[in-house]
Design a protein around this motif. Structure first.
Motif, PDB file in Angstrom:
ATOM      1  N   LEU A  85     -21.803   7.098 -58.398  1.00 43.21           N
ATOM      2  CA  LEU A  85     -22.772   7.249 -57.204  1.00 43.21           C
ATOM      3  C   LEU A  85     -23.120   8.760 -56.152  1.00 43.21           C
ATOM      4  N   TYR A  86     -22.241   8.379 -56.111  1.00 47.13           N
ATOM      5  CA  TYR A  86     -22.898  10.121 -54.990  1.00 47.13           C
ATOM      6  C   TYR A  86     -22.275  11.581 -56.429  1.00 47.13           C
ATOM      7  N   MET A 103     -24.590  15.669 -54.055  1.00 47.74           N
ATOM      8  CA  MET A 103     -24.164  15.271 -52.477  1.00 47.74           C
ATOM      9  C   MET A 103     -25.238  17.209 -51.903  1.00 47.74           C
ATOM     10  N   ARG A 118     -26.717  17.015 -48.246  1.00 49.77           N
ATOM     11  CA  ARG A 118     -26.157  18.080 -47.733  1.00 49.77           C
ATOM     12  C   ARG A 118     -26.561  19.115 -46.518  1.00 49.77           C
ATOM     13  N   PRO A 147     -35.617  -1.850 -40.874  1.00 50.54           N
ATOM     14  CA  PRO A 147     -35.082  -2.447 -39.993  1.00 50.54           C
ATOM     15  C   PRO A 147     -34.046  -3.112 -40.407  1.00 50.54           C
ATOM     16  N   MET A 148     -32.969  -3.297 -41.556  1.00 54.08           N
ATOM     17  CA  MET A 148     -32.398  -3.558 -41.766  1.00 54.08           C
ATOM     18  C   MET A 148     -30.999  -2.803 -41.544  1.00 54.08           C
ATOM     19  N   CYS A 149     -31.511  -1.582 -42.012  1.00 53.66           N
ATOM     20  CA  CYS A 149     -29.790  -0.550 -41.946  1.00 53.66           C
ATOM     21  C   CYS A 149     -30.219   0.460 -40.033  1.00 53.66           C
ATOM     22  N   ASP A 193     -32.520   3.283 -41.254  1.00 57.37           N
ATOM     23  CA  ASP A 193     -33.185   4.114 -42.142  1.00 57.37           C
ATOM     24  C   ASP A 193     -33.789   4.629 -41.640  1.00 57.37           C
ATOM     25  N   ARG A 239     -33.398  10.318 -41.439  1.00 56.92           N
ATOM     26  CA  ARG A 239     -32.151   9.359 -40.687  1.00 56.92           C
ATOM     27  C   ARG A 239     -32.132   8.301 -41.600  1.00 56.92           C
ATOM     28  N   GLY A 240     -30.890   8.719 -41.971  1.00 55.02           N
ATOM     29  CA  GLY A 240     -30.482   7.695 -42.811  1.00 55.02           C
ATOM     30  C   GLY A 240     -28.837   8.132 -43.853  1.00 55.02           C
ATOM     31  N   CYS A 241     -28.790   7.528 -44.862  1.00 56.85           N
ATOM     32  CA  CYS A 241     -26.939   7.516 -45.736  1.00 56.85           C
ATOM     33  C   CYS A 241     -27.241   9.250 -46.426  1.00 56.85           C
ATOM     34  N   ALA A 242     -26.697   9.561 -47.199  1.00 62.02           N
ATOM     35  CA  ALA A 242     -26.643  10.330 -48.079  1.00 62.02           C
ATOM     36  C   ALA A 242     -27.218   9.974 -49.387  1.00 62.02           C
ATOM     37  N   ILE A 243     -27.721   8.690 -49.542  1.00 60.78           N
ATOM     38  CA  ILE A 243     -28.456   8.805 -50.654  1.00 60.78           C
ATOM     39  C   ILE A 243     -29.833   8.341 -50.616  1.00 60.78           C
ATOM     40  N   ARG A 285     -28.343  -0.810 -51.721  1.00 61.30           N
ATOM     41  CA  ARG A 285     -28.510   0.108 -51.615  1.00 61.30           C
ATOM     42  C   ARG A 285     -30.251   0.501 -52.500  1.00 61.30           C
TER      43      ARG A 285
END
Lengths: 414, 151
Positions: free
Chosen positions: B10-11, B16, B20, B40-42, B44, B65-69, B126
């Motif tokens: 996936l990454y 990436m 970054r 609101p669930m996570c 992000d 503000r969140g994950c790499a995806i 995701r």
């Protein structure tokens, strides 16, 4: 390595064999299930008890005059006796609800509206699950109580100096607090909290959703006024939970929901209420689920809480040591008295990415704020990943988690 | 590296890199519209700001503000919609969401980089991480209509 955790009567291989789901593969890897804190897996004894109930002893309870209804009623009430003895309570003090969340809502809606007056204060802590925060916010909106939040220390323990301050004006009537944090793993000193609250004229509600899985709970010894837990975290089914309330408190509380089974007499002019616990169990209850919960209690009692607690202590010690040894992995919560709930962050990698990359390796963890958003913010974080342990968790699975985390770091170029 | 390759499909490198060091992260001094998307669930959260002129998007900036995806998706989206007419950007949002839902990559040039996110399809939990910036974009574009910046 697993030799260190062998307790008398604790045969981890035999225990794992009791849980059919654990032999599954996920993404072609051996399943490593580290999400029991969200919901635990079910042993065959629970599954079979529920199947047996439906195949041979099922009908509605408390109503029928026929043989099957009597059997189902016997089983349902035997489950209540089982829970009563599990918590060292009287059977009249055990109310079946859907889950711990419903138990707290029941107390807020009934005790909250009858025993609390506008201007009275309810104290919760910074480390509550939303289940023990939102019902009190709702009561604040509807009933005019004041909601106060007692601080935790940076190590993740209750701040007793702040607790003193919250109680200083004498208006606190209820202390509602977790018995074990679902993020920090902290056990709260419940006997001390009960004495503290009672000396100041307040009642104590304990959210035992996490704690009841890991430790023997004696509500009499604690002197808790209310205690709630969910069946599904205790290796039982979802849809059944327990509210314990002291007899004199339940006696004085109005009903929660209205309907069948909770009444003494009904006329168009006026209905009167049944005695506790039936007053709080309107409608057909979760019959099969109660049977499953009783089987789950038998299951953990057969292993024994001393052995369970020792096993989880060893797992937690090993997990803390192992995760601390990985540079860039930071465990959240350093309470002296903590159990098998280990939340952590990884430098430069969001918890969701950690969880996805662990899942690809067959390792199930939870990521996010774990229904404790204010706590996550208090810790200065957006989210954490969380590994939680059960009776079937092995040292090797902790090692698999550590290896999995190192591979996550590889993917992210660490 | 054994192990990293087989679990990390996936990454992809582009994801990436953008996670970054995003190229469009930040808060400009001047902008014409802004909108926030959150899950609101996570937890992000994406805050988008964009400039507009003559019915087209100028530039897009994001604070994510969140994950790499989520970060990579916001950044690749900012690349993909810059300079495009509003209607075209909205159409791309739909095509992107369809790609995530189906896993099928649209056969068109403007998806040459966005296709890096098609693998999210395999990870149902995701999907929202990838589509959140596009939802924020739709909200921002709606605001440009209301304020007249859409031209």
């Amino acid at each position: 390595m697993s030799a260190a955790i062998e307790q008398p009567g604790f045969d981890i291989a035999r225990i794992r064999a009791d849980f059919p789901i654990l032999s599954q593969s996920v993404h072609g890897r051996k399943l490593v299930f580290l999400d029991s804190g969200a919901s635990a897996q079910k042993p065959r004894a629970v599954i079979h008890a529920m199947v047996r109930s439906m195949e041979t002893r099922y009908a509605n309870v408390h109503r029928g005059l026929h043989w099957l209804s009597e059997r189902a009623s016997d089983d349902y009430e035997a489950a209540r006796d089982k829970v009563a003895s599990f918590l060292n309570a009287a059977r009249e003090e055990i109310v079946f609800v859907r889950n711990a969340t419903e138990g707290i809502n029941l107390v807020a809606a009934t005790f909250g509206r009858s025993a609390l007056r506008p201007g009275d204060a309810v104290v919760v802590s910074e480390m509550e699950h939303h289940a023990n925060l939102v019902p009190w916010q709702m009561l604040r909106e509807s009933h005019g109580i004041e909601l106060r939040i007692v601080k935790i220390t940076d190590s993740g323990e209750l701040d007793f100096a702040d607790l003193e301050r919250q109680f200083a004006d004498g208006r606190v009537r209820l202390l509602a607090i977790t018995h074990m944090s679902n993020v920090l793993g902290t056990y709260t000193p419940v006997e001390r909290l009960a004495a503290f609250a009672h000396e100041r004229g307040a009642r104590l509600l304990l959210d035992g959703a996490q704690a009841v899985v890991h430790r023997a709970v004696d509500v009499r010894a604690i002197d808790a006024d209310f205690y709630v837990f969910s069946g599904h975290k205790l290796y039982g089914p979802s849809g059944i939970g327990v509210l314990f309330g002291k007899r004199e408190l339940l006696d004085a509380m109005p009903p929660f929901l209205g309907g069948g089974d909770m009444i003494r007499s009904v006329s168009y002019e006026k209905s009167t209420w049944a005695e506790p616990p039936y007053r709080f169990e309107a409608g057909t209850p979760a019959i099969v689920e109660a049977v499953g919960l009783a089987a789950a209690i038998d299951y953990v009692n057969a292993i024994g809480f001393p052995a369970i607690a020792a096993h989880e202590r060893a797992l937690t010690d090993h997990a803390l040591a192992t995760l601390d040894a990985i540079g860039g992995v930071n465990v959240v919560g350093r309470a002296q008295d903590r159990g098998g709930v280990v939340a952590f962050t990884m430098d430069g990698v969001h918890a969701h990415d950690v969880a996805t990359l662990l899942d690809k390796q067959g390792i199930a963890v939870r990521a996010g704020h774990h229904c404790a958003e204010p706590l996550t913010r208090r810790l200065g974080l957006d989210s954490t990943a969380r590994a939680t342990f059960g009776v079937y968790t092995t040292m090797e699975e902790i090692d698999a988690l550590a290896a999995g985390l190192r591979r996550v770091q590889q993917v992210f170029g660490g | 590296m054994s192990g990293a390759a087989d679990i990390g499909d996936l990454y992809q490198r582009l994801i990436m890199e953008r996670a970054r060091a995003p190229l469009h992260a930040g808060r400009p001094e001047r902008f014409d519209a802004e909108a926030e998307g959150d899950n609101p669930m996570c937890g992000d959260r994406v805050h988008l700001r964009l400039s507009c002129a003559a019915g087209a998007i100028g530039e897009v900036w994001h604070e994510t503000r969140g994950c790499a995806i989520c970060i990579a998706s916001a950044d690749l989206m900012a690349d993909a919609v810059a300079g495009r007419p509003r209607a075209a950007a909205e159409e791309m949002a739909g095509a992107f969401e369809a790609m995530v839902a189906s896993g099928a990559v649209p056969d068109r040039a403007e998806f040459s980089a966005l296709r890096a996110l098609s693998g999210v399809h395999e990870y149902r939990s995701r999907h929202r991480c990838a589509t959140l910036p596009w939802q924020a974009l739709r909200a921002a574009l709606t605001k440009t209509m209301e304020t007249g910046h859409g031209g």
